[in-house]
Write an enzyme that holds these catalytic residues in place. Structure first.
Site, PDB file in Angstrom:
ATOM      1  N   ASP A  75       0.852  -1.183   0.000  1.00 56.57           N
ATOM      2  CA  ASP A  75       0.000   0.000   0.000  1.00 56.57           C
ATOM      3  C   ASP A  75       0.890   1.236   0.000  1.00 56.57           C
ATOM      4  O   ASP A  75       1.638   1.475   0.950  1.00 56.57           O
ATOM      5  CB  ASP A  75      -0.890  -0.019   1.249  1.00 56.57           C
ATOM      6  CG  ASP A  75      -2.007   1.007   1.188  1.00 56.57           C
ATOM      7  OD1 ASP A  75      -2.074   1.761   0.199  1.00 56.57           O
ATOM      8  OD2 ASP A  75      -2.814   1.059   2.124  1.00 56.57           O
TER       9      ASP A  75
ATOM     10  N   ASP B 139      -3.133   2.323  -5.861  1.00 52.98           N
ATOM     11  CA  ASP B 139      -1.959   2.332  -4.999  1.00 52.98           C
ATOM     12  C   ASP B 139      -1.886   1.120  -4.076  1.00 52.98           C
ATOM     13  O   ASP B 139      -1.135   1.139  -3.099  1.00 52.98           O
ATOM     14  CB  ASP B 139      -1.997   3.593  -4.127  1.00 52.98           C
ATOM     15  CG  ASP B 139      -3.291   3.721  -3.324  1.00 52.98           C
ATOM     16  OD1 ASP B 139      -4.276   3.053  -3.681  1.00 52.98           O
ATOM     17  OD2 ASP B 139      -3.305   4.481  -2.344  1.00 52.98           O
ATOM     18  N   GLU B 140      -2.636   0.080  -4.383  1.00 53.00           N
ATOM     19  CA  GLU B 140      -2.772  -1.012  -3.414  1.00 53.00           C
ATOM     20  C   GLU B 140      -2.937  -2.335  -4.144  1.00 53.00           C
ATOM     21  O   GLU B 140      -3.722  -2.440  -5.087  1.00 53.00           O
ATOM     22  CB  GLU B 140      -3.995  -0.724  -2.536  1.00 53.00           C
ATOM     23  CG  GLU B 140      -4.245  -1.676  -1.412  1.00 53.00           C
ATOM     24  CD  GLU B 140      -5.491  -1.304  -0.626  1.00 53.00           C
ATOM     25  OE1 GLU B 140      -5.858  -2.081   0.269  1.00 53.00           O
ATOM     26  OE2 GLU B 140      -6.116  -0.260  -0.927  1.00 53.00           O
TER      27      GLU B 140
END
Length: 435
Positions: free
Chosen positions: A9, A103-104
């Site tokens: 993350d 983003d993860e």
């Protein structure tokens, strides 16, 4: 053979991307999101979070909590480039990923099969270092025997760290947590469990399966009971293609006439159309969502006989649907989406004969607000100058604009004020701020 799942993350992704490419903002509280009176925070930097600001909070509330924060509009083009770089690095280490967001992601590296906890930690640290080297951003990594534990681990690793949950250590991590921490437990399930005295994961794990399923249902209860006991053998699933492309916006002031609504729909259709073309697909179904000032929401949809990428056709359909969905009060939000996506674009065998469109229904005019003066530049815009290079607007108004010239590789830059109509200033691609 022990299984190791990683959850990666990027820390405070949107705000960190702004601090990366605008060095003056490093170490300062930053809020990213809508800047109008109805704006919502999309991302907050660590410094802003210390003030109590967070994602999904009204921007006005966040700015009151953190009055010294710099508030900026999102730059999707920049975030997309950084996201692609991030996933490029991770996929080189673990080809199969389950992407959750920009983003993860989850990863299950083959190299970690039968590895010990120390080897997993070393692997994660090397991966983190490469992500930073390629993107300039910090990433937190959680590792464990399944997705649930790995995700909780990455939260414990923040900011910019690694947290490995050793095999067999799942219950020690999970037991003290509130039941809401488990994947799949929302407000309704939480309330149901609390009424039965179940407020921690340990208490949920201690229940008989029959009791859990009687409270939450067989399908949901069985899965949650396993997760509570630290059993998570769910495989990683590659994210499929999006089933629709869409764009929507909430207006700072309610739209009060038909022309303004039609213009807004056309702009949103154009935005969704760009995403449609980028996906190399065509759409059959056009949908429009209208939310009134009283928060009533109306949706309309129309499906064409053949899929198309023609912007004029898609826009005309969206505008007709919007007119049919207009509320009696002002329009607070408009959304346009294209679905029924396919890579096959068919042409009609017998093109329709053009007809004169039916006149739009009479719509009682609503009180029209005073028009706001149009500003050529707004805070956060990316700017290019032939002498000073890439910069961004720090402020604009009264015929002037202040631009700070800096990029990710330049260090803090110089701020210069110009006339707003200075021909030397041109709009720039946000991705160029990476330097």
């Amino acid at each position: 053979m022990p299984r190791w799942v990683l959850h990666l993350d990027l820390d405070s992704f949107f705000a960190s991307a702004e601090q990366l490419t605008r060095p003056t903002l490093r170490g300062r509280p930053v809020l990213v999101g809508g800047l109008g009176p109805r704006g919502i925070v999309a991302g907050a930097s660590g410094e802003a979070k210390e003030c109590g600001a967070r994602s999904a909070m009204p921007m006005g509330q966040a700015r009151r909590l953190c009055p010294h924060a710099v508030a900026l509009p999102p730059r999707t083009a920049l975030y997309r480039v950084l996201s692609e770089r991030f996933f490029g690095v991770v996929r080189a280490w673990a080809p199969v990923l389950e992407q959750i967001a920009y983003d993860e992601t989850f990863a299950e590296p083959e190299a970690l099969a039968d590895a010990g906890a120390d080897d997993v930690r070393a692997f994660a640290e090397r991966l983190r270092a490469e992500v930073r080297a390629v993107t300039g951003l910090a990433v937190s990594v959680g590792a464990g025997s399944g997705k649930q534990v790995a995700k909780i681990g990455s939260g414990l690793a923040k900011p910019d760290g690694v947290h490995v949950v050793a095999q067999g250590g799942e219950r020690a991590l999970l037991d003290p947590l509130p039941v809401r921490a488990l994947w799949g437990i929302g407000p309704v399930a939480e309330t149901t469990l609390h009424r039965s005295g179940v407020d921690t994961v340990a208490k949920l794990a201690a229940l008989d399966l029959a009791d859990v399923t009687s409270l939450l249902g067989t399908a949901v209860g069985t899965g949650l009971h396993r997760l509570a006991r630290g059993i998570d053998d769910r495989p990683l699933v590659e994210r499929g293609e999006a089933k629709q492309v869409s764009a929507e916006t909430t207006f700072d002031a309610d739209l009060s006439d038909l022309g303004a609504v039609r213009t807004a729909v056309a702009e949103l259709a154009e935005g969704a159309h760009r995403r449609l073309l980028a996906s190399h697909r065509a759409a059959r179904t056009v949908s429009v969502k209208i939310r009134s000032s009283s928060f009533g929401t109306t949706s309309r949809a129309e499906t064409h006989a053949v899929a198309t990428t023609d912007l004029a056709t898609l826009t005309d359909t969206a505008q007709r649907l919007a007119v049919a969905a207009l509320p009696d009060a002002g329009v607070r939000l408009v959304g346009v989406s294209f679905s029924g996506l396919t890579t096959a674009v068919q042409e009609a065998l017998f093109p329709e004969t053009p007809t004169t469109p039916a006149p739009a229904p009479e719509v009682a005019p609503l009180p029209e607000p005073e028009p706001e003066p149009r500003r050529e530049w707004r805070t956060g815009d990316d700017v290019a100058h032939p002498e000073h290079g890439h910069g961004w607007v720090q402020g604009a108004g009264h015929g002037r604009v202040t631009v700070r010239f800096e990029t990710a590789s330049s260090g803090p830059g110089r701020a210069i004020t110009y006339a707003a109509d200075d021909p030397a200033l041109t709009r720039a691609d946000p991705a160029e701020s990476l330097g």
